[in-house]
Scaffold this active site. Structure first.
Site, PDB file in Angstrom:
ATOM      1  N   GLU A 107      -6.768   5.045   7.683  1.00 60.72           N
ATOM      2  CA  GLU A 107      -6.530   6.463   7.358  1.00 60.72           C
ATOM      3  C   GLU A 107      -7.752   7.070   6.681  1.00 60.72           C
ATOM      4  O   GLU A 107      -8.048   8.251   6.844  1.00 60.72           O
ATOM      5  CB  GLU A 107      -5.273   6.594   6.483  1.00 60.72           C
ATOM      6  N   HIS A 150      -9.486   1.541   4.716  1.00 58.44           N
ATOM      7  CA  HIS A 150      -8.227   1.704   5.446  1.00 58.44           C
ATOM      8  C   HIS A 150      -8.438   2.668   6.616  1.00 58.44           C
ATOM      9  O   HIS A 150      -9.221   3.619   6.509  1.00 58.44           O
ATOM     10  CB  HIS A 150      -7.140   2.240   4.512  1.00 58.44           C
ATOM     11  N   GLU A 194      -5.399  -4.468  10.623  1.00 60.93           N
ATOM     12  CA  GLU A 194      -4.399  -3.418  10.781  1.00 60.93           C
ATOM     13  C   GLU A 194      -4.671  -2.670  12.082  1.00 60.93           C
ATOM     14  O   GLU A 194      -5.435  -1.697  12.086  1.00 60.93           O
ATOM     15  CB  GLU A 194      -4.454  -2.445   9.596  1.00 60.93           C
ATOM     16  N   SER A 240       3.514  -1.725  10.399  1.00 58.87           N
ATOM     17  CA  SER A 240       4.961  -1.794  10.618  1.00 58.87           C
ATOM     18  C   SER A 240       5.565  -3.154  10.264  1.00 58.87           C
ATOM     19  O   SER A 240       6.460  -3.636  10.970  1.00 58.87           O
ATOM     20  CB  SER A 240       5.305  -1.395  12.058  1.00 58.87           C
ATOM     21  N   GLY A 248       2.603   2.739  10.861  1.00 57.20           N
ATOM     22  CA  GLY A 248       3.557   3.831  10.727  1.00 57.20           C
ATOM     23  C   GLY A 248       4.244   4.199  12.031  1.00 57.20           C
ATOM     24  O   GLY A 248       4.876   5.248  12.124  1.00 57.20           O
ATOM     25  N   GLY A 271       2.913  -0.817   4.309  1.00 55.27           N
ATOM     26  CA  GLY A 271       2.953   0.604   3.965  1.00 55.27           C
ATOM     27  C   GLY A 271       4.384   1.044   3.704  1.00 55.27           C
ATOM     28  O   GLY A 271       4.972   0.737   2.667  1.00 55.27           O
ATOM     29  N   LYS A 289       0.074   4.259  -0.339  1.00 60.38           N
ATOM     30  CA  LYS A 289      -0.556   5.477   0.204  1.00 60.38           C
ATOM     31  C   LYS A 289      -0.315   6.638  -0.773  1.00 60.38           C
ATOM     32  O   LYS A 289      -0.347   6.420  -1.977  1.00 60.38           O
ATOM     33  CB  LYS A 289      -0.042   5.750   1.616  1.00 60.38           C
ATOM     34  N   ASN A 301       0.874  -1.177   0.000  1.00 63.01           N
ATOM     35  CA  ASN A 301       0.000   0.000   0.000  1.00 63.01           C
ATOM     36  C   ASN A 301       0.907   1.222   0.000  1.00 63.01           C
ATOM     37  O   ASN A 301       1.495   1.569   1.032  1.00 63.01           O
ATOM     38  CB  ASN A 301      -0.902  -0.010   1.240  1.00 63.01           C
TER      39      ASN A 301
END
Ligand code: 13P
Length: 250
Positions: free
Chosen positions: A98, A96, A168, A214, A174, A235, A12, A10
């Site tokens: 985010e 997701h 997730e 992560s 992150g 990510g 992003k 991903n």
């Protein structure tokens, strides 16, 4: 039968079409002949055609990071499932954290997007996961159950054969804090049980549940060796060809 793992990148909001092509020029030789796991790259919308072109003749999936549930219409800034299929997409990430956090995505919009993705023949990767406060308050199971129940509402086992769910935990995204294989496995068991109720036991048994948060070259092996973990949604560490290749080849 063992589930074939899916290793998905991903990206992003990173990379232009040219940077995407440069990534693939470096990445493809590193994973040549790798058939143990499935691989998918999910770049920003504008990179999709370049990535599809660079992956012609390869058995690597290409995914979008979002879609709209309507086929077309006056929805400025949105992209439909049919449009994704038309440019050669095979996968799509839905819900997701985010998008839930910054763009108002809810379990209900996740459900509508999932219906649209399945109807268009895309492989959906539906993201679920708890925030830190929910984990610390002992609410992880409740959150996962609610996200699965509402996200999968009205979807039949037959429709959902390609469905992938990504666990997730938001506190691991992150942050460099990875869930242990045990923490992830416990969550995956809850998710699979909900999928069995919503879809069917057989479909849930075959369904892949990815871990994301992560994932790095140095923790991929421990995570991917866990029976309940059927792949990774990566990510930051997927932006570099060497690092993503090392994860794919865990
Ligand atoms: P990181 O791998 O950067 O933690 O991101 C995980 C993620 O959000 C994948 O969708």
């Amino acid at each position: 039968m063992a589930r074939k793992k899916l290793m998905a990148a991903n990206w992003k909001m990173y990379k232009t079409p040219q940077q995407a092509q440069e990534f693939l020029r470096a990445f493809l030789p590193l994973v040549e002949g790798h058939s143990r796991d499935e691989i998918a790259i999910c770049p920003p919308f504008v990179c999709l055609p370049a990535v599809v072109e660079a992956l012609a003749g390869q058995s690597i999936g290409v995914g979008a990071q979002n879609l709209h549930w309507e086929k077309e219409g006056a929805y400025t800034g949105e992209v439909s499932a049919g449009m994704l299929v038309a440019v050669g997409c095979t996968h799509v990430i839905i819900g997701h954290s985010e998008r839930r956090q910054y763009f108002g995505e809810t379990d209900e919009t996740v459900n509508r997007k999932l219906q649209a993705a399945l109807a268009a023949g895309l492989t959906p990767i539906v993201c679920v996961g708890e925030v830190l406060q929910e984990r610390e308050s002992g609410l992880t199971e409740d959150v996962l159950r609610r996200q699965c129940q509402r996200g999968l509402r009205g979807i039949s086992g037959d429709q959902a054969r390609t469905l992938v769910i990504a666990y997730e935990p938001v506190w691991a995204i992150g942050t460099g804090k990875t869930a242990t294989p045990q923490i992830a496995a416990e969550a995956h068991v809850v998710i699979r049980a909900e999928a069995a109720k919503a879809l069917s036991k057989a479909v849930a048994e075959d369904m892949r549940i990815l871990y994301g948060g992560s994932v790095k070259p140095d923790n991929a092996k421990a995570l991917m060796s866990e029976r309940e973990i059927d792949g990774a949604l990566v990510g930051g560490a997927s932006l570099d060809p060497k690092s993503f290749a090392a994860i794919v080849k865990w």
